[in-house]
Design a protein around this motif. Structure first.
Motif, PDB file in Angstrom:
ATOM      1  N   LYS A 281       0.842  -1.220   0.000  1.00 62.63           N
ATOM      2  CA  LYS A 281       0.000   0.000   0.000  1.00 62.63           C
ATOM      3  C   LYS A 281       0.870   1.260   0.000  1.00 62.63           C
ATOM      4  O   LYS A 281       0.599   2.229  -0.707  1.00 62.63           O
ATOM      5  N   MET A 282       1.928   1.210   0.797  1.00 60.81           N
ATOM      6  CA  MET A 282       2.783   2.405   0.885  1.00 60.81           C
ATOM      7  C   MET A 282       3.489   2.674  -0.446  1.00 60.81           C
ATOM      8  O   MET A 282       3.743   3.820  -0.813  1.00 60.81           O
ATOM      9  N   GLU A 283       3.772   1.598  -1.156  1.00 58.28           N
ATOM     10  CA  GLU A 283       4.457   1.741  -2.447  1.00 58.28           C
ATOM     11  C   GLU A 283       3.555   2.481  -3.447  1.00 58.28           C
ATOM     12  O   GLU A 283       4.020   3.336  -4.204  1.00 58.28           O
ATOM     13  N   ILE A 284       2.268   2.155  -3.411  1.00 61.86           N
ATOM     14  CA  ILE A 284       1.337   2.855  -4.314  1.00 61.86           C
ATOM     15  C   ILE A 284       1.324   4.350  -3.961  1.00 61.86           C
ATOM     16  O   ILE A 284       1.355   5.218  -4.840  1.00 61.86           O
ATOM     17  N   LEU A 285       1.322   4.634  -2.657  1.00 59.88           N
ATOM     18  CA  LEU A 285       1.313   6.042  -2.235  1.00 59.88           C
ATOM     19  C   LEU A 285       2.615   6.745  -2.638  1.00 59.88           C
ATOM     20  O   LEU A 285       2.609   7.914  -3.016  1.00 59.88           O
ATOM     21  N   LYS A 286       3.713   6.015  -2.553  1.00 63.74           N
ATOM     22  CA  LYS A 286       5.005   6.627  -2.921  1.00 63.74           C
ATOM     23  C   LYS A 286       5.065   6.933  -4.424  1.00 63.74           C
ATOM     24  O   LYS A 286       5.612   7.961  -4.831  1.00 63.74           O
TER      25      LYS A 286
ATOM     26  N   VAL B  78       2.732   7.978  -6.288  1.00 61.67           N
ATOM     27  CA  VAL B  78       2.082   9.258  -6.590  1.00 61.67           C
ATOM     28  C   VAL B  78       2.718  10.411  -5.815  1.00 61.67           C
ATOM     29  O   VAL B  78       2.417  11.571  -6.055  1.00 61.67           O
ATOM     30  N   ASN B  79       3.574  10.076  -4.866  1.00 65.32           N
ATOM     31  CA  ASN B  79       4.186  11.101  -4.032  1.00 65.32           C
ATOM     32  C   ASN B  79       5.484  11.624  -4.667  1.00 65.32           C
ATOM     33  O   ASN B  79       5.605  12.806  -4.988  1.00 65.32           O
ATOM     34  N   ASP B  80       6.453  10.740  -4.885  1.00 63.09           N
ATOM     35  CA  ASP B  80       7.693  11.208  -5.527  1.00 63.09           C
ATOM     36  C   ASP B  80       8.308  10.166  -6.473  1.00 63.09           C
ATOM     37  O   ASP B  80       9.499  10.247  -6.780  1.00 63.09           O
ATOM     38  N   VAL B  81       7.526   9.190  -6.885  1.00 58.91           N
ATOM     39  CA  VAL B  81       7.929   8.139  -7.835  1.00 58.91           C
ATOM     40  C   VAL B  81       8.962   7.190  -7.225  1.00 58.91           C
ATOM     41  O   VAL B  81       8.751   5.991  -7.142  1.00 58.91           O
ATOM     42  N   HIS B  82      10.076   7.749  -6.800  1.00 65.40           N
ATOM     43  CA  HIS B  82      11.050   6.963  -6.034  1.00 65.40           C
ATOM     44  C   HIS B  82      12.008   7.935  -5.379  1.00 65.40           C
ATOM     45  O   HIS B  82      12.095   9.110  -5.755  1.00 65.40           O
ATOM     46  N   THR B  83      12.778   7.422  -4.426  1.00 65.82           N
ATOM     47  CA  THR B  83      13.793   8.254  -3.763  1.00 65.82           C
ATOM     48  C   THR B  83      14.964   8.459  -4.720  1.00 65.82           C
ATOM     49  O   THR B  83      15.295   7.569  -5.513  1.00 65.82           O
TER      50      THR B  83
END
Ligand SMILES: Cc1ncc(COP(=O)(O)O)c(C=O)c1O
Length: 395
Positions: free
Chosen positions: A257-262, A264-269
């Motif tokens: 779930k957190m990966e889906i949110l990430k 849309v948040n910043d794609v990846h670090t």
């Protein structure tokens, strides 16, 4: 124009620490306000060597997009370390985040609906509290004691507030408290949360910075037969905060779930920063680096405490940390607002953070303040503490 902002913005104030950062940018300020490693610990030469090698070698690989859950070699090397510490179980996944801050934020975002409850130590880390506020959670603060939160109050709070879904805990070298939750309390917190179906976010950015006493097992490692804990870690305090590398370990369903949110948040670090961190962990001596940092902070913490012991008035008490970066002070006098003390000290060129910023209810005044000992020279620690003591004596 009258801007029509979302309701969630109405209770949010910028971090007072960030505000103080504007003041401490002045060169002549003695600052005990930050929460960052000593710049002397940054492995500048090593990072320079690695950067050149990466860019000359296979620049396209590091300048391109990467995968959302993180640079695979970095995940592997961190997983190996955390598995040895008992943090990672077979059913767990790890995701690299943009600092521990993003890990906390995405964990909260994946679980909290508007009006859901969250219980935490009071005082607690403002970055996390502000994240929970943006999800319009109802925050319940539990008194922080010298060996962690008050467990009876914690239990009572959970019993009386059935909307609580998350317990956010910083058990090791708490920010701002500097205190460490005892093993007994860790076990009780886990037991209470398990019994009530509450997820624990265990935030542990300072755990590797113990300079005194014995390690205490993480709550995550105590959770051998369940998936109660989301563990958040970071390289900010042990390598570089500017590189923005954090990580989360939790059950694979939560990480999914957190990966889906990430996404849309910043794609990846930042891919380049992840590759830098990996190469540094792989090719340089992390243990030696940590040992140097621990020795430095032990010295600075002891110097600050000694100067406080010698100069502070008796009505000011403070925690005696065994690691991490902070000492929390309490002014035991009626009607004192530590924000006023901070203002008076800033006029004398000494900065630190007033307690109200760390409280669940920021509208009340606080008699506490936080001191950081990691960044100033020995001379400035002594000079700044003496100036602060002088102001405290006038109260
Ligand atoms: C308790 C705590 N958690 C998390 C963080 C976030 O750190 P970062 O996002 O740099 O990893 C901090 C930073 O000060 C902190 O004190």
């Amino acid at each position: 124009m009258e801007f029509n902002f979302a309701d969630r913005m109405s209770d949010l104030k910028g971090s007072a620490i960030r505000e103080i950062f504007k003041v401490i940018a002045q060169p002549d300020i003695i600052s005990f306000a930050g929460g960052v490693p000593s710049p002397d610990t940054y492995p500048v030469d090593a990072l320079n060597e690695i950067s050149q090698r990466l860019l000359v070698g296979n620049a396209a690989a590091y300048l391109n997009y990467g995968v959302t859950n993180g640079y695979p070699p970095l995940i592997e090397i961190l997983k190996e370390r955390l598995t040895k510490q008992g943090v990672v179980k077979d059913s767990d996944e790890m995701m690299i985040t943009t600092g521990g801050q993003q890990g906390i934020d995405l964990a909260a975002k994946s679980i909290l609906n508007k009006g859901d409850g969250l219980v935490c130590e009071n005082p607690s880390f403002i970055g996390a509290l502000n994240s929970f506020r943006t999800y319009e959670a109802e925050l319940f603060g539990v008194t922080l004691q010298n060996d962690g939160l008050d467990v009876d109050e914690f239990k009572k709070t959970i019993k009386e507030n059935k909307n609580i879904k998350i317990a956010y805990i910083i058990p090791t070298f708490q920010n701002p408290g500097g205190v460490t939750t005892s093993l007994e309390k860790r076990k009780k917190i886990l037991e209470i949360c398990k019994a009530n179906g509450i997820i624990i976010i265990e935030d542990n950015p300072y755990g590797e910075l113990r300079f005194k006493g014995e390690d205490v097992p993480t709550i995550k490692s105590l959770d051998t037969d369940g998936d109660t804990v989301i563990y958040v870690g970071s390289l900010s305090k042990v390598l570089s905060p500017g590189m923005r590398i954090g990580f989360v370990v939790a059950n694979s369903k939560i990480i999914g779930k957190m990966e889906i949110l990430k996404q849309v948040n910043d794609v990846h670090t930042n891919q380049f920063a992840q590759a830098l961190a990996y190469e540094w962990l792989k090719n340089y001596d992390f243990e030696e680096h940590l040992e140097k940092a621990r020795l430095l902070y032990k010295h600075k913490c002891e110097l600050m405490l000694k100067t406080m012991d010698e100069t502070f008035p008796e009505f000011v008490t403070y925690t005696r940390p065994e690691g991490g970066l902070f000492i929390l002070c309490t002014i035991n006098k009626e009607g004192i607002d530590s924000a006023e003390v901070v203002k008076a000290c800033i006029d004398k060129k000494v900065a630190f953070v007033p307690g109200f910023t760390f409280m669940v209810d920021m509208t009340k005044t606080s008699n506490m303040f936080r001191l950081n000992y990691s960044t100033m020279s020995d001379e400035k620690i002594v000079e700044g503490i003496k100036i602060l003591a002088g102001v405290l004596k006038t109260l």
